[in-house]
Design an enzyme around this catalytic site. Structure first.
Site, PDB file in Angstrom:
ATOM      1  N   HIS A 111      -2.917  -9.173  10.278  1.00  0.00           N
ATOM      2  CA  HIS A 111      -1.874 -10.152   9.410  1.00  0.00           C
ATOM      3  C   HIS A 111      -0.534 -10.075   9.573  1.00  0.00           C
ATOM      4  O   HIS A 111      -0.004  -9.366  10.451  1.00  0.00           O
ATOM      5  CB  HIS A 111      -2.280  -9.737   7.930  1.00  0.00           C
ATOM      6  CG  HIS A 111      -1.397  -9.088   7.184  1.00  0.00           C
ATOM      7  ND1 HIS A 111      -1.044  -9.038   5.842  1.00  0.00           N
ATOM      8  CD2 HIS A 111      -0.715  -7.862   7.811  1.00  0.00           C
ATOM      9  CE1 HIS A 111      -0.381  -7.912   5.649  1.00  0.00           C
ATOM     10  NE2 HIS A 111      -0.251  -7.076   6.569  1.00  0.00           N
ATOM     11  N   ASP A 118     -13.571  -8.820   7.831  1.00  0.00           N
ATOM     12  CA  ASP A 118     -13.304  -7.509   8.970  1.00  0.00           C
ATOM     13  C   ASP A 118     -13.391  -7.755  10.314  1.00  0.00           C
ATOM     14  O   ASP A 118     -14.009  -8.837  11.019  1.00  0.00           O
ATOM     15  CB  ASP A 118     -14.859  -6.727   8.650  1.00  0.00           C
ATOM     16  CG  ASP A 118     -14.792  -5.525   9.743  1.00  0.00           C
ATOM     17  OD1 ASP A 118     -13.696  -4.923   9.654  1.00  0.00           O
ATOM     18  OD2 ASP A 118     -15.623  -5.130  10.194  1.00  0.00           O
ATOM     19  N   HIS A 119     -12.166  -7.465  10.983  1.00  0.00           N
ATOM     20  CA  HIS A 119     -12.093  -7.617  12.533  1.00  0.00           C
ATOM     21  C   HIS A 119     -11.578  -8.969  12.679  1.00  0.00           C
ATOM     22  O   HIS A 119     -11.934  -9.706  13.878  1.00  0.00           O
ATOM     23  CB  HIS A 119     -13.024  -7.364  13.358  1.00  0.00           C
ATOM     24  CG  HIS A 119     -13.364  -5.843  13.515  1.00  0.00           C
ATOM     25  ND1 HIS A 119     -13.664  -4.896  12.625  1.00  0.00           N
ATOM     26  CD2 HIS A 119     -12.993  -4.905  14.752  1.00  0.00           C
ATOM     27  CE1 HIS A 119     -13.654  -3.826  13.195  1.00  0.00           C
ATOM     28  NE2 HIS A 119     -13.266  -3.660  14.232  1.00  0.00           N
ATOM     29  N   HIS A 163      -4.154  -3.518   9.311  1.00  0.00           N
ATOM     30  CA  HIS A 163      -4.447  -2.303   8.498  1.00  0.00           C
ATOM     31  C   HIS A 163      -5.897  -2.047   8.436  1.00  0.00           C
ATOM     32  O   HIS A 163      -6.673  -2.899   8.663  1.00  0.00           O
ATOM     33  CB  HIS A 163      -4.075  -2.677   7.022  1.00  0.00           C
ATOM     34  CG  HIS A 163      -2.521  -3.155   6.848  1.00  0.00           C
ATOM     35  ND1 HIS A 163      -1.585  -1.842   6.997  1.00  0.00           N
ATOM     36  CD2 HIS A 163      -1.907  -4.225   6.810  1.00  0.00           C
ATOM     37  CE1 HIS A 163      -0.443  -2.530   7.054  1.00  0.00           C
ATOM     38  NE2 HIS A 163      -0.411  -3.809   6.565  1.00  0.00           N
ATOM     39  N   CYS A 191       6.677  -6.893   8.687  1.00  0.00           N
ATOM     40  CA  CYS A 191       5.608  -7.406   8.447  1.00  0.00           C
ATOM     41  C   CYS A 191       5.803  -8.700   8.792  1.00  0.00           C
ATOM     42  O   CYS A 191       4.639  -9.480   8.575  1.00  0.00           O
ATOM     43  CB  CYS A 191       5.448  -7.205   6.759  1.00  0.00           C
ATOM     44  SG  CYS A 191       5.259  -5.277   6.210  1.00  0.00           S
ATOM     45  N   HIS A 238       0.390  -7.436  12.810  1.00  0.00           N
ATOM     46  CA  HIS A 238       0.175  -6.043  12.997  1.00  0.00           C
ATOM     47  C   HIS A 238      -1.184  -5.853  12.047  1.00  0.00           C
ATOM     48  O   HIS A 238      -2.102  -7.075  11.809  1.00  0.00           O
ATOM     49  CB  HIS A 238       1.407  -5.306  12.088  1.00  0.00           C
ATOM     50  CG  HIS A 238       1.478  -5.493  10.733  1.00  0.00           C
ATOM     51  ND1 HIS A 238       2.377  -6.565  10.434  1.00  0.00           N
ATOM     52  CD2 HIS A 238       1.370  -4.894   9.653  1.00  0.00           C
ATOM     53  CE1 HIS A 238       2.378  -6.916   9.180  1.00  0.00           C
ATOM     54  NE2 HIS A 238       1.718  -5.646   8.805  1.00  0.00           N
TER      55      HIS A 238
END
Lengths: 135, 135, 135, 135, 135, 135
Positions: free
Chosen positions: D15, D80-81, D42, D34, D40
Site C-alpha cells: 500500500h 492477501d498478496h 506489511h 509511507c 511498501h
C-alpha cells in the site's frame, strides 16, 4: 484511580468436544476433529485480570504473588495434565469448549477474589484462538 | 467512527518496592524479593493507546510518528536506563509498582494529548505480569 | 541419534556496565547509558539447551523437570531480583555484559550436567538483543 | 453469560498513504516514507472478536471454524498478496491507513455476522503499531 | 571463548517475485500470488548475529549500539518503506526472494564487520517463514 | 551459497508418557504428571528447516508452498487432533516424548525431501520446552 492487573499462567490438558444428547453423526458434524473419542489436547494460556483501586500503602491493586498462588491452587493444580472430560468434576457434564472453560475458571476464582474487584478471564486454546469472559 | 490506535515502546530500568513508613520486617513481608535494597530491574514494555475519530483527510486518528516521538521524549528519555527510585522525581516519594508507573505515564502523556482523545496505558513489567490504566 | 532439548527460564536483575581500570569519561564513552552508576535492569530470558543421545528407556535426552529444577537452584535463586554488580560473587570483578553473564551461567551449569552432553546457553537481555555461548 | 471469542488471521499486502486532494509536498510532509509512490508493504495480523451468549447445546458463541472460513472468504482472499491502492475497490478512493483498513474489514464482516453478536476488529500493521474498531 | 551476539531489526517493503527470462504463465505457475505485478509486501524481521571472542576489557564481542547503527545505515535506510524491485539497485536484476534478500544483507554488512567475526543473517518474511545465511 | 529456509506449522494432540516394560510405580516416578493414564495434551509448534543451494532461476532453496503442503499431508493430517498413543502407528510402540516425536517427524519428511538438502526439525511441546533434531 482504578487499575487492571493481569497475570499469565499455563496448563496442559486433554479434552474432546461432545454433546451426549446428540447422536454420533451430529457430534461429528458440529465438532469435527474436536469430537475425536480418543481426545486431543492443548497448551492453555490463561490470563487473569483483576481491576480495582490502587492501595496507597502498597501501590498494588492486589499482590501479584497472592494472585499467582491462587491461580496455581485453584486452576493449575485442578486442570494441569488432566483429561478435562474424565478427570474433572467441572466438565463431567459440561462440554469443555474454550468458552465453558473460561466461565468455569471465572467462577472458581470469583469465590476467592474480593467482591470490590472486577475479574476477567482470557483463555488461549491455541495461539490463534482465544476467549474472554468478565462475568 | 471511533478507532483506537496503539503504539508499543520499551524502556529498561532498575527499581525496588519500599514503603518508608513501614519498618524493614513489614517491607520484607509485603514486597519480598522486590524489596531488595540493592534494586533489581525490568524490561518494561509499554503500549500507549489513543482513541478518537478518524480524520477524513488523513485517515489517521493521530499520526503514529507523532505519538512515537512523544513517547520517546516524555517517557523513554525520562525512565530508560534509570534507577526509578533514586533518579526520577516521579518516584522519589512514590512506590514504583507497575500500577504506579502506569498512572505516572498516563499523567505525563495526558498533558500532551488532545482532550478529545481517550488515553490508555498498558505496561508489561515482565512477560507474565502487566497492568492497564485509562484515567 | 542425538537430539537437543531446550528449557526456557527467567530472572530479573539490576546491573551496570563498568570497567574499574578506566576513568569515568572512558566508561561513559564505551558503555553510554549502561554505565549509569545507579544501575538499570532487565528481564533476562534464559534458554538452556542440552544435546545428547535419546535414552531408549525413557525417550528423554534428559528429564526436563530435572533440568528445570537445576536452572532454578543454580541460576534463578542466585540472580533473580538481585543487583548483579553488588550482590553476586560472580560479577564482583567481572563486567556483567550479556556475554559474560552467558559464560558464567554456562560454567555454573556445566558442573552439574553430565560430560556426555553438549551444553548451550542463550540469553536475551532485551527482546531485541541476545547472546549464545556453547563453551 | 456473554463471552468474547477471537480468531487470528493474516494477510500480506502492498500500500501507500496518499491524499489525492493534496499536492506532493503536503503528502510527503503528512505521510513521510509511507507516501512512497512505488508502495511498501506489511504482514497484517488480524484479530476478529465476536461477543455473544454461549449456546448451551454447543458450548460455542460461534463456531470458530465458521469464523475462520468467513475471514478467509471475505478478507484474506480479497486482500492477501494484493496492492490495496490499485487492486481493491475498497481502497480505490479511500486512504489505506490501518484505521481505514480496520473499518473496512469490520463492515465487510458485519454483513455476515448475526446482529445479536458484537464485533470487534484488531489489526496489527507492524508488531509495534495496531488499531482496534468496534463499530 | 567465542560468543554469538544478535541484534533484531525491522523494515517494511513491497516486492514481487518474477523471473524476466520466463513468460507470464511460467511466472504465475512458479510464484503464484507472489508474482502479482502490482506487488505485495511484508514486515521483514531481521536478526544479525556476530560471533567472536569476548573482549576482556569491555566484556563485549561487539558493541551492540555500533551494530544497531550499522544495521540502520546499511540495511534499514536502504530497504525500509521501499519497493525492492523498482527502488533498489540490489534487486534491479535479482529476484527478491527471502533467500536472496538474506544473501544481499549479508554481503552489505560483511564489508563493515571485521573479518575476525563470523556473521549470520536470519530474515523473517512472515511470522511463519524465515531463512538463514552464514556466508 | 547455502541458505536454510524454515516453515512453521502447528498440530494439537493428546498423549501420555509411559514405558510398558516398567511397573506403575516406576512410570509414575519417571514421568510424573505426564504419565496420567487418561492423557493430557499440547499445542505442538513445529518448525521444518531445509538447507541447500539457492536455485538461480527461482531464487528459492525450495518452494515454501511445496514445503507447507508436504508438512500438511505428512504431519498435520497424521497427528492433528489425534491421540498419539492410541491413534497413530508411529507411537503404538514408541513413547511419544518430544524427542521421539521430532525424530519420527524427521523420518517421515526425510523420505520426501531431496537428499541434496539437509533437514532439521524443531518441535515446541510448550512455549518453554522444545527439542531439535537434524538426523
Amino acid at each position: 484511580m482504578k487499575v487492571t492487573v493481569s497475570r499469565k499462567a499455563h496448563f496442559n490438558a486433554a479434552h474432546r468436544l461432545h454433546n451426549p444428547l446428540w447422536d454420533e453423526a451430529r457430534n461429528a458434524q458440529e465438532f469435527g476433529k474436536c469430537n475425536n473419542a480418543e481426545y486431543h489436547g492443548h497448551n492453555y494460556e490463561l490470563i487473569v485480570s483483576v481491576r480495582g483501586e490502587v492501595d496507597p500503602e502498597t501501590g498494588y491493586v492486589i499482590d501479584m504473588k497472592v494472585l499467582k498462588d491462587l491461580i496455581k491452587t485453584k486452576i493449575e493444580d485442578r486442570f494441569d495434565h488432566k483429561n478435562l472430560n474424565t478427570q474433572t468434576s467441572e466438565f463431567a457434564n459440561l462440554n469443555p469448549t474454550a468458552e465453558n472453560i473460561a466461565v468455569v475458571i471465572y467462577d472458581l476464582l470469583r469465590a476467592d477474589i474480593d467482591a470490590k474487584f472486577d475479574l476477567k478471564i482470557t483463555l488461549y486454546e491455541t495461539p490463534r484462538n482465544y476467549v474472554e469472559y468478565e462475568g
